[in-house]
Design a protein around this motif. Structure first.
Motif, PDB file in Angstrom:
ATOM      1  N   TYR A 227       0.834  -1.210   0.000  1.00 60.83           N
ATOM      2  CA  TYR A 227       0.000   0.000   0.000  1.00 60.83           C
ATOM      3  C   TYR A 227       0.869   1.261   0.000  1.00 60.83           C
ATOM      4  CZ  TYR A 227      -3.173   3.664   1.481  1.00 60.83           C
ATOM      5  OH  TYR A 227      -3.860   4.848   1.548  1.00 60.83           O
ATOM      6  N   TYR A 228       1.919   1.271   0.830  1.00 60.83           N
ATOM      7  CA  TYR A 228       2.786   2.472   0.886  1.00 60.83           C
ATOM      8  C   TYR A 228       3.428   2.739  -0.477  1.00 60.83           C
ATOM      9  CZ  TYR A 228       2.346   1.191   5.820  1.00 60.83           C
ATOM     10  OH  TYR A 228       1.842   0.825   7.035  1.00 60.83           O
ATOM     11  N   ASN A 229       3.839   1.659  -1.151  1.00 56.50           N
ATOM     12  CA  ASN A 229       4.439   1.832  -2.478  1.00 56.50           C
ATOM     13  C   ASN A 229       3.410   2.372  -3.473  1.00 56.50           C
ATOM     14  OD1 ASN A 229       7.054   1.016  -1.892  1.00 56.50           O
ATOM     15  ND2 ASN A 229       6.559  -1.151  -2.146  1.00 56.50           N
ATOM     16  N   TRP A 230       2.194   1.863  -3.353  1.00 54.32           N
ATOM     17  CA  TRP A 230       1.121   2.292  -4.253  1.00 54.32           C
ATOM     18  C   TRP A 230       0.794   3.770  -4.016  1.00 54.32           C
ATOM     19  CZ3 TRP A 230      -4.660   2.236  -3.768  1.00 54.32           C
ATOM     20  CH2 TRP A 230      -5.265   2.310  -5.016  1.00 54.32           C
ATOM     21  N   VAL A 231       0.789   4.176  -2.754  1.00 52.05           N
ATOM     22  CA  VAL A 231       0.542   5.588  -2.418  1.00 52.05           C
ATOM     23  C   VAL A 231       1.586   6.471  -3.110  1.00 52.05           C
ATOM     24  CG1 VAL A 231       0.605   7.305  -0.546  1.00 52.05           C
ATOM     25  CG2 VAL A 231      -0.603   5.135  -0.206  1.00 52.05           C
ATOM     26  N   GLN A 232       2.852   6.031  -3.078  1.00 51.55           N
ATOM     27  CA  GLN A 232       3.909   6.837  -3.714  1.00 51.55           C
ATOM     28  C   GLN A 232       3.704   6.906  -5.228  1.00 51.55           C
ATOM     29  OE1 GLN A 232       6.013   8.747  -2.007  1.00 51.55           O
ATOM     30  NE2 GLN A 232       5.079   7.949  -0.142  1.00 51.55           N
ATOM     31  N   ASP A 233       3.271   5.785  -5.844  1.00 51.88           N
ATOM     32  CA  ASP A 233       2.987   5.798  -7.283  1.00 51.88           C
ATOM     33  C   ASP A 233       1.880   6.802  -7.597  1.00 51.88           C
ATOM     34  OD1 ASP A 233       4.832   3.819  -7.625  1.00 51.88           O
ATOM     35  OD2 ASP A 233       3.380   2.175  -7.760  1.00 51.88           O
ATOM     36  N   GLN A 234       0.825   6.750  -6.783  1.00 48.01           N
ATOM     37  CA  GLN A 234      -0.315   7.648  -7.004  1.00 48.01           C
ATOM     38  C   GLN A 234       0.106   9.111  -6.834  1.00 48.01           C
ATOM     39  OE1 GLN A 234      -3.420   6.706  -8.068  1.00 48.01           O
ATOM     40  NE2 GLN A 234      -2.419   4.725  -8.270  1.00 48.01           N
ATOM     41  N   LYS A 235       0.959   9.324  -5.859  1.00 45.85           N
ATOM     42  CA  LYS A 235       1.432  10.694  -5.598  1.00 45.85           C
ATOM     43  C   LYS A 235       2.207  11.227  -6.801  1.00 45.85           C
ATOM     44  CE  LYS A 235       4.455  12.730  -2.294  1.00 45.85           C
ATOM     45  NZ  LYS A 235       5.227  12.466  -1.092  1.00 45.85           N
ATOM     46  N   ARG A 236       3.074  10.367  -7.356  1.00 46.23           N
ATOM     47  CA  ARG A 236       3.852  10.771  -8.537  1.00 46.23           C
ATOM     48  C   ARG A 236       2.933  11.108  -9.703  1.00 46.23           C
ATOM     49  NH1 ARG A 236       7.933   7.456  -6.466  1.00 46.23           N
ATOM     50  NH2 ARG A 236       6.882   5.568  -7.127  1.00 46.23           N
ATOM     51  N   LEU A 237       1.899  10.248  -9.902  1.00 46.55           N
ATOM     52  CA  LEU A 237       0.949  10.479 -11.009  1.00 46.55           C
ATOM     53  C   LEU A 237       0.229  11.805 -10.819  1.00 46.55           C
ATOM     54  CD1 LEU A 237      -0.699   6.962 -11.510  1.00 46.55           C
ATOM     55  CD2 LEU A 237       0.773   8.209 -13.109  1.00 46.55           C
ATOM     56  N   LEU A 238      -0.218  12.046  -9.598  1.00 46.83           N
ATOM     57  CA  LEU A 238      -0.960  13.273  -9.320  1.00 46.83           C
ATOM     58  C   LEU A 238      -0.083  14.504  -9.552  1.00 46.83           C
ATOM     59  CD1 LEU A 238      -3.606  14.516  -8.245  1.00 46.83           C
ATOM     60  CD2 LEU A 238      -2.661  14.350  -5.939  1.00 46.83           C
ATOM     61  N   LEU A 239       1.160  14.430  -9.084  1.00 44.32           N
ATOM     62  CA  LEU A 239       2.073  15.580  -9.266  1.00 44.32           C
ATOM     63  C   LEU A 239       2.341  15.830 -10.749  1.00 44.32           C
ATOM     64  CD1 LEU A 239       4.604  15.077  -6.323  1.00 44.32           C
ATOM     65  CD2 LEU A 239       2.816  16.819  -6.525  1.00 44.32           C
ATOM     66  N   ALA A 240       2.498  14.730 -11.516  1.00 45.12           N
ATOM     67  CA  ALA A 240       2.734  14.883 -12.960  1.00 45.12           C
ATOM     68  C   ALA A 240       1.531  15.522 -13.627  1.00 45.12           C
ATOM     69  CB  ALA A 240       3.031  13.518 -13.584  1.00 45.12           C
ATOM     70  N   GLN A 241       0.331  15.099 -13.204  1.00 38.92           N
ATOM     71  CA  GLN A 241      -0.903  15.674 -13.772  1.00 38.92           C
ATOM     72  C   GLN A 241      -0.968  17.167 -13.459  1.00 38.92           C
ATOM     73  OE1 GLN A 241      -4.386  13.695 -12.265  1.00 38.92           O
ATOM     74  NE2 GLN A 241      -3.887  11.820 -13.360  1.00 38.92           N
ATOM     75  N   ILE A 242      -0.663  17.515 -12.227  1.00 42.24           N
ATOM     76  CA  ILE A 242      -0.730  18.923 -11.803  1.00 42.24           C
ATOM     77  C   ILE A 242       0.266  19.751 -12.631  1.00 42.24           C
ATOM     78  CG2 ILE A 242      -0.308  20.548  -9.886  1.00 42.24           C
ATOM     79  CD1 ILE A 242      -1.369  18.271  -8.018  1.00 42.24           C
ATOM     80  N   GLU A 243       1.455  19.187 -12.811  1.00 43.12           N
ATOM     81  CA  GLU A 243       2.496  19.899 -13.558  1.00 43.12           C
ATOM     82  C   GLU A 243       2.087  20.124 -15.019  1.00 43.12           C
ATOM     83  OE1 GLU A 243       6.762  18.564 -13.848  1.00 43.12           O
ATOM     84  OE2 GLU A 243       6.472  18.820 -11.668  1.00 43.12           O
ATOM     85  N   ASN A 244       1.392  19.129 -15.592  1.00 43.38           N
ATOM     86  CA  ASN A 244       1.021  19.212 -17.010  1.00 43.38           C
ATOM     87  C   ASN A 244      -0.262  19.986 -17.252  1.00 43.38           C
ATOM     88  OD1 ASN A 244       3.251  17.769 -17.720  1.00 43.38           O
ATOM     89  ND2 ASN A 244       2.216  15.794 -17.506  1.00 43.38           N
ATOM     90  N   SER A 245      -0.954  20.359 -16.200  1.00 46.68           N
ATOM     91  CA  SER A 245      -2.269  21.006 -16.429  1.00 46.68           C
ATOM     92  C   SER A 245      -2.119  22.524 -16.525  1.00 46.68           C
ATOM     93  CB  SER A 245      -3.231  20.648 -15.290  1.00 46.68           C
ATOM     94  OG  SER A 245      -2.749  21.188 -14.084  1.00 46.68           O
TER      95      SER A 245
END
Ligand code: PGA
Length: 265
Positions: free
Chosen positions: A247-265
């Protein structure tokens, strides 16, 4: 808690040094809470390397260390003052007058050091980022199991286990201090942000108890569950006993995805 599981201790060192660098970039006059022991050594090496090849500066920074032995002189090679000089301060441009350890100066009553240190931290506006290691028994600083979760900087008696773990640093058992002055648990909890580093399988049980167990003075680091901004940097071995590591690893993956989305928006 932001739980980051990295491949090895070198990656933990790199990520820890980056957190300190980022803070100093944002806030050159940051107040850093620093730790000694084996764990942060590689992080200090990374930090010195970054300092040497970049324009980063510690000139306006202030540091407060977690703890210092009682009964050995600052110039003793085994003091935490000597450790900090050797591993970091001598290699960077920090002002020595801005570096603090809870040292008992000649003639000072050891019982007065804690309140004085607390006042010094307050006078500098509090700690922005506190770096922590963790003992095999879950201690943070020298807050051994059974330390009050509301404790402030004070004299502590070390456990026999902690004394045994640090025995190798001293020529003979008679010269090894059994007392230390440590920031209290409440002092640590006052920091704006906390960075806990743990590496190696011998820390796995303390890490599991502190992250997934109940908050208890029997595992002092478990109090960090009550802090709003904690990042835990672990290598695979230190993370090996965590039940929810996927779960902790998955949280970090999700965090990276969210940050990338924010950066690209
Ligand atoms: P270590 O100590 O980094 O030498 O394992 C950690 C601690 O006791 O807090």
């Amino acid at each position: 808690m932001d739980i980051v599981i990295l491949k090895d201790s070198e990656q933990v060192a790199v990520a820890g040094a980056r957190a300190l660098q980022d803070l100093l970039t944002k806030k050159p006059d940051a107040v850093l809470g620093l730790a000694t022991g084996r764990t942060p050594l590689a992080m200090y090496r990374q930090l010195v390397a970054a300092y040497e090849k970049s324009s980063m500066s510690f000139r306006d920074a202030t540091t407060f260390n977690l703890d210092e032995y009682l009964g050995i002189k600052p110039a003793d090679p085994q003091s935490y003052r000597s450790y900090m000089q050797r591993e970091l301060f001598d290699d960077i441009d920090i002002e020595m007058s801005n570096t603090h350890l809870p040292e008992c100066v000649a003639g000072e009553n050891p019982l007065d050091v804690g309140p004085r240190y607390e006042e010094e931290i307050r006078a500098r506006g509090g700690i922005d980022l506190q770096v922590l290691g963790i003992g095999q028994n879950g201690h943070i600083g020298f807050n051994e199991p059974s330390s009050s979760l509301s404790s402030r900087t004070r004299v502590k008696t070390l456990t026999r286990e902690t004394i045994a773990n640090n025995r190798e640093y001293f020529d003979d058992a008679a010269s090894q201090p059994q007392l230390a002055i440590t920031m209290g648990i409440a002092t640590i909890m006052d920091a704006n942000e906390i960075l806990l580093l743990a590496t190696g399988a011998e820390k796995a049980e303390a890490v599991r108890q502190s992250i997934e167990g109940p908050v208890s003075s029997m595992w002092p680091a478990s109090i960090l569950q009550m802090h709003e901004r904690v990042t835990v940097l672990l290598d695979e071995s230190a993370a090996s006993a965590l039940e929810k590591r996927d779960y902790y690893n998955w949280v970090q993956d999700q965090k990276r995805l969210l940050l990338a989305q924010i950066e690209n928006s």
